[in-house]
Design an enzyme around this catalytic site. Structure first.
Site, PDB file in Angstrom:
ATOM      1  N   LYS A  83      25.938  39.359  49.704  1.00 38.71           N
ATOM      2  CA  LYS A  83      27.222  39.644  50.355  1.00 38.71           C
ATOM      3  C   LYS A  83      26.983  39.996  51.828  1.00 38.71           C
ATOM      4  CE  LYS A  83      31.273  42.642  49.537  1.00 38.71           C
ATOM      5  NZ  LYS A  83      31.824  43.684  48.636  1.00 38.71           N
ATOM      6  N   SER A 158      36.299  42.708  46.563  1.00 42.00           N
ATOM      7  CA  SER A 158      35.975  42.087  47.831  1.00 42.00           C
ATOM      8  C   SER A 158      34.763  41.171  47.766  1.00 42.00           C
ATOM      9  CB  SER A 158      35.731  43.164  48.896  1.00 42.00           C
ATOM     10  OG  SER A 158      34.606  43.959  48.532  1.00 42.00           O
ATOM     11  N   SER A 182      34.830  46.163  43.392  1.00 43.85           N
ATOM     12  CA  SER A 182      34.577  44.891  44.081  1.00 43.85           C
ATOM     13  C   SER A 182      33.461  44.023  43.519  1.00 43.85           C
ATOM     14  CB  SER A 182      34.298  45.132  45.559  1.00 43.85           C
ATOM     15  OG  SER A 182      35.519  45.268  46.230  1.00 43.85           O
TER      16      SER A 182
END
Ligand code: GLN
Length: 481
Positions: A83, A158, A182
């Site tokens: 990420k 997210s 997330s």
């Protein structure tokens, strides 16, 4: 879900066995990852950057297998994705924000260091909601990511890019971060496994902070066994993060064959789709058939978690994001004086959702409101912890659906509050610092299409091994390949 390439079919453990046998090499695996990205990512947009240097690393890993130099390298040659709020030296770390569009990391996050030491090959950085604020990846400054299961829908967020990267078969594993859900929510939307560790189990050094008392990094994978493998690589004491805890002291929760699962019945009234409840009841049946006991529990404070989270989290966000002032990091606008530079840089660099949360956080921390909001939320948090301690004296695992609905269509949750409600089952876990695992419990039909939905197992502090054991029993062992 299509399953045409070798990576999509393989777990990390299978891939490694193939590498050892020599019939499929890290060079092949990385080439396949790139091919899948080239074929699918034009439309899915899971990746913000792809790293060409992975090819040379793959060659070196292939050679290492040929020479049997594989000791202490459980991830040797395995392509992975990270990420983009996690620092990789020499690569851009944008956190999905215009603010950091041109920011290049000058050091590796501890977890990146650990993954590299274990031999993993990072093929790219994944898309995310700006500074990890959101539940759909629609808040990225660099465009949305689509759900590989149904491209008219969001992948969740997210860590939506990380979930999509795994679900589209580009990589067998991606790292995400979880402040309020997330990792778990996108894993649930994309039909994969996601794990949020005990707070402090995984070092946060080199991870761009959202809510420091809530953030943890963890894996998104195809199997629970892979999640366990990755967690064991990235967790453990880090002298650069004073909040990390020692595994010897925290992983002492007993792993048993027969467990008692607690179902918070009244919590399940929180606007959960009927089809998800049906799938959930089916999972309860499977647990009973496997010899586990399932009892009803009450979690009145846990049910208030969402309200407490939307005070605690913005408060921490407003403090953490104060450093992005146009002087020290990232986007810098011209201004007449220092204040003008601050104001313009932040006005231009941050998106709507980030601004909303900074405003909320500044408000709840301001004198006169602090006691009424922040103080109360911290009190609720304390009560939640007490409540958990009492419940975990009676049950081994708390069981909930991971999300109240399956993946929704783009723009469908345009009202912020509706989006926040997707996290009703996941945020209490971060507020109390306990670990939780999600894996697919089945599909629900939405018109023509079948969408995956996840079940969430919550364990007491340090209960990672209990979660992995149960996840392998209830999920991995039922996979056909
Ligand atoms: N969706 C939640 C939020 O918007 C959780 C985000 C996260 O875990 N990073 O805050």
């Amino acid at each position: 879900m299509n399953k045409e390439n070798k990576i999509q079919k393989s777990t990390i453990l299978d891939l490694r066995a193939k590498f050892v046998a020599g019939d499929f090499t890290p060079t092949d695996a990385v080439a396949e990852a790139f091919k899948t990205i080239e074929e699918k990512d034009g439309s899915i947009h899971a990746f913000l950057a792809v790293y060409e240097d992975a090819k040379a690393e793959a060659k070196a890993a292939t050679k290492a297998y040929a020479n049997s130099e594989t000791e202490n390298k459980p991830l040797l040659g395995v392509p992975i994705a990270i990420k983009n709020n996690i620092l990789i030296k020499g690569k851009k770390a944008t956190a999905g924000s215009k603010m950091l569009e041109n920011y290049t990391a000058v050091y590796n996050a501890t977890i990146v260091e650990r993954l590299k030491n274990a031999g993993a090959i990072i093929v790219g950085a994944t898309n995310m909601d700006e500074f990890a604020m959101g539940g759909s990846t629609e808040n990225s400054a660099f465009g949305v990511t689509k759900n590989p299961v149904d491209e008219t829908r969001v992948p969740g967020g997210s860590s939506g890019g990380s979930a999509a990267a795994v679900a589209m078969g580009a990589v067998p594993m991606a790292i995400g971060t979880d402040t309020g859900g997330s990792i778990r929510q996108p894993a649930s939307y994309c039909g994969i496994v996601g794990f949020k560790p005990t707070y402090g189990a995984v070092p946060r050094y080199g991870i761009i902070a959202m809510g420091s008392s809530l953030d943890q990094a963890g894996p998104l994978t195809n199997t629970v066994a892979d999640a366990e493998l990755i967690h064991n690589v990235i967790s453990g004491l880090d002298e650069k993060d004073a909040t990390t805890i020692v595994p010897d002291t925290y992983r002492e929760v007993e792993v048993k064959k027969k467990n008692v699962f607690g179902v918070p019945r009244s919590f399940l009234q929180s606007g959960v789709d009927a089809s998800i409840l049906e799938t959930f009841e089916n999972h309860i049946k499977l647990l009973k058939e496997a010899g586990h006991e399932v009892v009803d529990i009450e979690l009145p404070f846990f049910e208030k978690g969402l309200s407490a989270y939307y005070i605690v989290m913005p408060a921490e966000v407003s403090s953490n994001l104060a450093r992005f002032d146009g002087m020290r990091y990232g986007h810098s606008a011209d201004g007449n004086d220092l204040l003008d530079v601050y104001e313009k840089s932040r006005a231009e660099g941050f998106g709507e959702e980030v601004k909303r949360r900074i405003l909320l956080g500044t408000y709840v921390l301001s004198s006169g409101y602090y006691d009424a909001y922040y103080g109360k939320a911290e009190l609720v948090r304390k009560k939640m912890r007490q409540e958990l301690a009492e419940v975990f004296a009676k049950v081994d695992i708390i069981l909930t659906p991971t999300t109240p609905t399956p993946a929704f269509k783009f723009g469908e949750q345009s009202d912020a509050l509706a989006m926040y409600k997707q996290d009703v089952f996941t945020v209490p876990v971060n507020l109390t610092g306990v670990p939780a695992l999600t894996f697919p419990m089945g599909n629900v039909a939405e018109g023509e299409i079948e969408l995956p939905v996840g079940v969430q197992y919550i364990a007491p502090h340090g209960g990672e091994d209990r979660l992995f054991a149960l996840g392998k029993e209830m999920y991995d062992s039922k996979l056909d390949s």
